[in-house]
Write an enzyme that holds these catalytic residues in place. Structure first.
Site, PDB file in Angstrom:
ATOM      1  N   SER A 196       0.849  -1.191   0.000  1.00 17.25           N
ATOM      2  CA  SER A 196       0.000   0.000   0.000  1.00 17.25           C
ATOM      3  C   SER A 196       0.880   1.235   0.000  1.00 17.25           C
ATOM      4  O   SER A 196       2.019   1.203   0.485  1.00 17.25           O
ATOM      5  CB  SER A 196      -0.839  -0.033   1.277  1.00 17.25           C
ATOM      6  OG  SER A 196      -1.185   1.271   1.674  1.00 17.25           O
ATOM      7  N   HIS A 229     -12.906   2.448   3.798  1.00 17.10           N
ATOM      8  CA  HIS A 229     -12.136   3.577   3.293  1.00 17.10           C
ATOM      9  C   HIS A 229     -13.099   4.659   2.819  1.00 17.10           C
ATOM     10  O   HIS A 229     -14.312   4.480   2.809  1.00 17.10           O
ATOM     11  CB  HIS A 229     -11.219   3.123   2.152  1.00 17.10           C
ATOM     12  CG  HIS A 229     -10.060   2.319   2.631  1.00 17.10           C
ATOM     13  ND1 HIS A 229     -10.009   0.951   2.537  1.00 17.10           N
ATOM     14  CD2 HIS A 229      -8.900   2.698   3.239  1.00 17.10           C
ATOM     15  CE1 HIS A 229      -8.878   0.514   3.059  1.00 17.10           C
ATOM     16  NE2 HIS A 229      -8.176   1.549   3.488  1.00 17.10           N
TER      17      HIS A 229
HETATM   18  P1  GDP Z   1      -6.247   6.863   4.313  1.00 15.43           P
HETATM   19  O1  GDP Z   1      -5.938   7.152   2.882  1.00 15.43           O
HETATM   20  O2  GDP Z   1      -5.383   5.808   4.896  1.00 15.43           O
HETATM   21  O3  GDP Z   1      -6.250   8.121   5.160  1.00 15.43           O
HETATM   22  O4  GDP Z   1      -7.686   6.175   4.379  1.00 15.43           O
HETATM   23  P2  GDP Z   1      -9.232   6.591   4.278  1.00 15.43           P
HETATM   24  O5  GDP Z   1      -9.731   6.170   2.954  1.00 15.43           O
HETATM   25  O6  GDP Z   1      -9.909   5.978   5.468  1.00 15.43           O
HETATM   26  O7  GDP Z   1      -9.343   8.174   4.437  1.00 15.43           O
HETATM   27  C1  GDP Z   1      -8.955   9.068   3.435  1.00 15.43           C
HETATM   28  C2  GDP Z   1      -9.372  10.482   3.805  1.00 15.43           C
HETATM   29  O8  GDP Z   1     -10.800  10.589   3.651  1.00 15.43           O
HETATM   30  C3  GDP Z   1      -9.053  10.914   5.238  1.00 15.43           C
HETATM   31  O9  GDP Z   1      -8.622  12.263   5.181  1.00 15.43           O
HETATM   32  C4  GDP Z   1     -10.411  10.825   5.929  1.00 15.43           C
HETATM   33  O10 GDP Z   1     -10.539  11.685   7.033  1.00 15.43           O
HETATM   34  C5  GDP Z   1     -11.354  11.242   4.788  1.00 15.43           C
HETATM   35  N1  GDP Z   1     -12.750  10.865   4.971  1.00 15.43           N
HETATM   36  C6  GDP Z   1     -13.823  11.705   4.818  1.00 15.43           C
HETATM   37  N2  GDP Z   1     -14.972  11.089   5.118  1.00 15.43           N
HETATM   38  C7  GDP Z   1     -14.644   9.801   5.424  1.00 15.43           C
HETATM   39  C8  GDP Z   1     -15.408   8.660   5.811  1.00 15.43           C
HETATM   40  O11 GDP Z   1     -16.631   8.696   5.946  1.00 15.43           O
HETATM   41  N3  GDP Z   1     -14.718   7.494   6.014  1.00 15.43           N
HETATM   42  C9  GDP Z   1     -13.351   7.421   5.880  1.00 15.43           C
HETATM   43  N4  GDP Z   1     -12.733   6.238   6.083  1.00 15.43           N
HETATM   44  N5  GDP Z   1     -12.600   8.496   5.548  1.00 15.43           N
HETATM   45  C10 GDP Z   1     -13.231   9.663   5.324  1.00 15.43           C
END
Ligand code: GDP
Length: 307
Positions: A106, A178
């Site tokens: 990743s 995600h």
């Molecule tokens: P990351 O790429 O490891 O940070 O994984 P994520 O896909 O969980 O989050 C990506 C970004 O999307 C982060 O900045 C989160 O705060 C934002 N985000 C906004 N809304 C959401 C939500 O409902 N779920 C998740 N998982 N992330 C969110």
């Protein structure tokens, strides 16, 4: 090319199922194991299973995965499960005489403040993003395991680092998913409820690079056939988008016209993680599915499978 027996570990997940679809369409002989039949965290049964089936190649798409929230509340599972799965599959493949193995990692393996776009050489040059360091440490160990078996035993084991993925069979559970499946579900539910606004986690400013899982599946098979180097290889869509813009695009696709608000009490995670994927592009792979097209087909999948 003669048919190969290819074991896809993790075939029920979003990534594994896309790889199985692609390999099947190419006429390859795909081998899978169900969770009841084999717990990949169990060393002796994983080693025995590989010895019994003797695949020609192994694709490690099995992993404990999750979004920013799941990573912060289940650090032990993200570190232990992933280390165990990798160790058992990589060492077990070696013991079973498997010459070819593709390990999937990743983009979170890279330092939080790595220069953008992130090149493969940024690995281990700085501190990790704390919200997903458990997962990242396990994935870095997986890359090193592949390199170690190459060096010590001349095994042709390789590693691919994809950016943030999405597509059919993604996890739509709001607490462990995600951002794309989470927002798709939230926006869909807000539309169905006739809500006037919708809260997005974080500030909306972080930038993320996304790739449809079918494009990754093509890259995995492409690398299985064409890549055999010590260094892991990046696999990204080539551009990034802010979480705000992503949320707006999802609203458009779902047909939600309410207002977006941003909940800054929720973590943003790393500010940006755009990868430099030129090494893979130069070798002949490129993504075929645009973000808008991929989101549209993923939403169709969600409607058919979750509503
Ligand atoms: P990351 O790429 O490891 O940070 O994984 P994520 O896909 O969980 O989050 C990506 C970004 O999307 C982060 O900045 C989160 O705060 C934002 N985000 C906004 N809304 C959401 C939500 O409902 N779920 C998740 N998982 N992330 C969110």
């Amino acid at each position: 090319m003669p048919k190969r027996k290819i074991y896809v570990a993790g075939h029920r997940g979003m990534v594994g199922s896309a790889i199985v679809r692609h390999l099947t369409s190419l006429g390859e002989d795909v081998l899978t194991s169900s969770r009841q039949e084999l717990d990949l965290r169990d060393q002796s049964s994983t080693h025995a299973w590989l010895k019994m089936h003797e695949p020609d190649a192994v694709i490690v798409a099995a992993a404990k995965v999750g979004g920013i929230h799941a990573n912060s509340v289940e650090p032990a599972h993200f570190l232990y499960d992933n280390l165990a799965i990798e160790m058992n599959l990589i060492h077990g493949s070696h013991e079973a005489g498997v010459d070819r193995l593709v390990f999937l990692g990743s983009s979170c393996i890279y330092p939080k403040f790595a220069p953008q776009p992130i090149s493969e050489t940024s690995l281990l040059t700085g501190p990790l993003e704390p919200t997903n360091e458990w997962y990242a440490i396990a994935k870095i160990a997986g890359i090193k395991l592949c390199q170690a078996y190459r060096r010590q035993y001349q095994r042709r084991f390789i590693s691919i680092m994809p950016c943030n993925l999405y597509g059919p069979n993604d996890n739509f559970d709001l607490m462990s998913s995600h951002v794309i499946p989470a927002l798709m579900r939230k926006v869909h539910e807000a539309k169905c409820a006739g809500a006037g606004d919708l809260a997005v986690w974080g500030t909306g400013t972080p930038l993320r690079e996304f790739l449809h899982v079918d494009d990754l599946a093509r890259a995995v098979v492409f690398c299985l056939d064409n890549y055999d180097e010590d260094e892991h290889i990046n696999c990204g869509g080539g551009s990034d988008i802010s979480i705000r813009e992503l949320a707006e695009t999802i609203c458009k696709i779902v047909g939600f016209e309410g207002r977006l608000t941003f909940d800054a009490t929720k973590p943003d995670g790393t500010p940006r993680k755009l990868m430099d994927s030129h090494r893979l592009r130069e070798r002949g792979w490129s993504p075929a599915i645009s973000l808008e097209e991929g989101l549209t087909n993923t939403y169709q999948w969600f409607l058919q499978n979750h509503t």
